[in-house]
Scaffold this active site. Sequence first.
Site, short mmCIF file in Angstrom:
data_model
loop_
_atom_site.label_atom_id
_atom_site.label_comp_id
_atom_site.label_asym_id
_atom_site.label_seq_id
_atom_site.Cartn_x
_atom_site.Cartn_y
_atom_site.Cartn_z
N ARG A 100 0.84 -1.19 0.00
CA ARG A 100 0.00 0.00 0.00
C ARG A 100 0.88 1.24 0.00
O ARG A 100 2.09 1.15 0.15
CB ARG A 100 -0.98 -0.02 1.18
CG ARG A 100 -0.28 -0.48 2.44
CD ARG A 100 -0.47 0.26 3.67
NE ARG A 100 -0.43 1.68 3.52
CZ ARG A 100 0.68 2.42 3.60
NH1 ARG A 100 1.87 1.87 3.80
NH2 ARG A 100 0.61 3.72 3.50
N GLY A 101 0.19 2.40 -0.15
CA GLY A 101 0.94 3.64 -0.35
C GLY A 101 1.07 3.83 -1.86
O GLY A 101 1.43 2.88 -2.58
N ALA A 102 0.77 5.04 -2.33
CA ALA A 102 0.63 5.25 -3.77
C ALA A 102 1.86 4.83 -4.59
O ALA A 102 1.73 4.06 -5.55
CB ALA A 102 0.24 6.70 -4.03
N ARG B 79 -7.15 -0.37 -7.21
CA ARG B 79 -7.39 0.79 -6.33
C ARG B 79 -7.45 2.05 -7.21
O ARG B 79 -6.56 2.27 -8.03
CB ARG B 79 -6.27 0.93 -5.28
CG ARG B 79 -6.23 -0.25 -4.30
CD ARG B 79 -5.40 0.07 -3.07
NE ARG B 79 -6.13 0.91 -2.12
CZ ARG B 79 -5.57 1.49 -1.06
NH1 ARG B 79 -4.27 1.33 -0.84
NH2 ARG B 79 -6.28 2.22 -0.24
N GLN C 286 -2.65 2.66 9.81
CA GLN C 286 -1.34 2.73 9.15
C GLN C 286 -0.35 3.54 9.97
O GLN C 286 0.85 3.28 9.93
CB GLN C 286 -1.49 3.36 7.75
CG GLN C 286 -2.13 2.47 6.71
CD GLN C 286 -3.64 2.68 6.63
OE1 GLN C 286 -4.27 3.06 7.62
NE2 GLN C 286 -4.22 2.43 5.47
N ASP D 159 -1.90 10.78 -2.31
CA ASP D 159 -2.17 9.69 -3.27
C ASP D 159 -2.33 10.22 -4.67
O ASP D 159 -2.14 9.50 -5.65
CB ASP D 159 -3.41 8.91 -2.83
CG ASP D 159 -3.09 8.14 -1.56
OD1 ASP D 159 -3.20 8.74 -0.47
OD2 ASP D 159 -2.67 6.98 -1.68
N ASN E 44 -5.37 12.40 0.08
CA ASN E 44 -4.55 11.57 0.97
C ASN E 44 -5.50 10.81 1.91
O ASN E 44 -6.72 10.98 1.85
CB ASN E 44 -3.54 12.43 1.74
CG ASN E 44 -2.47 11.59 2.42
OD1 ASN E 44 -1.87 10.72 1.79
ND2 ASN E 44 -2.24 11.80 3.71
N LYS E 45 -4.94 10.01 2.76
CA LYS E 45 -5.71 9.16 3.67
C LYS E 45 -6.80 9.95 4.39
O LYS E 45 -6.57 11.08 4.82
CB LYS E 45 -4.75 8.52 4.67
CG LYS E 45 -5.36 7.62 5.71
CD LYS E 45 -6.24 6.52 5.15
CE LYS E 45 -5.52 5.64 4.15
NZ LYS E 45 -6.48 4.78 3.38
O1 MRU Z 1 -4.77 3.24 1.91
P1 MRU Z 1 -3.29 3.46 1.93
O2 MRU Z 1 -2.62 2.92 3.14
O3 MRU Z 1 -2.64 2.98 0.64
O4 MRU Z 1 -3.12 5.05 1.95
C1 MRU Z 1 -1.82 5.59 1.84
C2 MRU Z 1 -1.76 7.06 1.99
O5 MRU Z 1 -2.76 7.73 2.12
C3 MRU Z 1 -0.40 7.67 1.90
O6 MRU Z 1 -0.32 8.83 2.67
C4 MRU Z 1 -0.12 8.04 0.43
O7 MRU Z 1 -0.30 6.93 -0.40
C5 MRU Z 1 1.25 8.57 0.24
S1 MRU Z 1 2.47 7.30 0.29
C6 MRU Z 1 3.97 7.99 -0.06
#
Ligand code: MRU
Length: 361
Positions: A56-58, A99, A206, A247, A257-258
């Site tokens: 996970r994470g973009a 996603r 997270q 993201d 973002n999250k």
């Molecule tokens: O749902 P997730 O855990 O994939 O969400 C991740 C985030 O929101 C991060 O802040 C974002 O992807 C940036 S990662 C460098």
Amino acid sequence: MVETPGKYAGKIPQTIRWQDGELYLIDQTRLPGEVVEEQQRSVEQVRDSIKRLKVRGAPAIGIAGAYGLVIALRDKLHLDRGAFIEEMRKQAGYLESARPTGVNLRWALRRMLKHGDGLTDASPEQVLQALLAEAIRIHDEDRRLCRNIGKAGKALIKEGMGILTHCNAGSLATSELGTATAPMYLAHRDGVSFRVFVDETRPLLQGARLTSWELLQAGIDVTLICDNMAATLMAQGKIGLVMTGADRVAANGDAANKIGTLGIAVLAHHFGIPFYVAAPSSSIDHDTATGKDIPIEERDPEEITHWGGQQTAPDNIKVSSPAFDVTPNELVTGIITDKGILHAPYIEAIQARYPQNRATP
Ligand code: MRU
């Protein structure tokens, strides 16, 4: 499956590894309890790992998607060239659908397709080799982008400062230093003493499970807080800076973002605290004009009604579960990119630094 307990102690974790023609991902759903790498044997497994947030994470899902496309095609070499290219497009679409919000998955897969399409005289074997080389390039480039974000942002971190971050925009979400964490890693290496407050980040924690774990490994001073404590800490003057990842950054600087990031940005604005978003070029989407155009992923209600196999809400309760929110650009003090810190007006600043960063090649 490769068990690697303790392997990363004292180090920055490597969440994605391509070795001897195989893809290994740390299963992030098992952190911080155990550090377990899982070999990815099929494209279905890679898509499932992305969907279920094992990776996970973009930026990380973009890299995993690129390798996933290679895995999808490696047993399709019997096809003629036309059918192979058709299969490449089909499998890229399948991976991309895992996603919707983080633009890096789409960006990486479309970059892979463009690369494959461009090899007009190549055999399926040659296209596959070229796609693998491109996936490795995307992976390596991300390391460089994160380092540059770190260099651009580290001067924002001052001696004795308290920094608030949300979710995980760290090494686990990228190929190395992370985005929001990269300035922290570099400032820490340079001997600056500061303190990071990490939101636990409901519903999937997270912040608690991942960010606090990886910052602790690096020896950074971390304090975990519940999401609803941020306002109090700000009111007490304990937060001098907010840094989060993104993201997707729209062409006007609005940043997804999250879920929960928007609330922190509003609070930071209220308390006069600088709010920075860290994002590599792969997260900037010229094709999305404003934050209103960013698709927001809706997650399974069970992620809110259950935890660790336990039901935590009544049967049949109605649930809303957007995974992300959008912070409007007027609440963003600056966007820390691999090409320096961008400031408003963001449309002009983004165009000036990233004139050709078309997410859709
Ligand atoms: O749902 P997730 O855990 O994939 O969400 C991740 C985030 O929101 C991060 O802040 C974002 O992807 C940036 S990662 C460098």
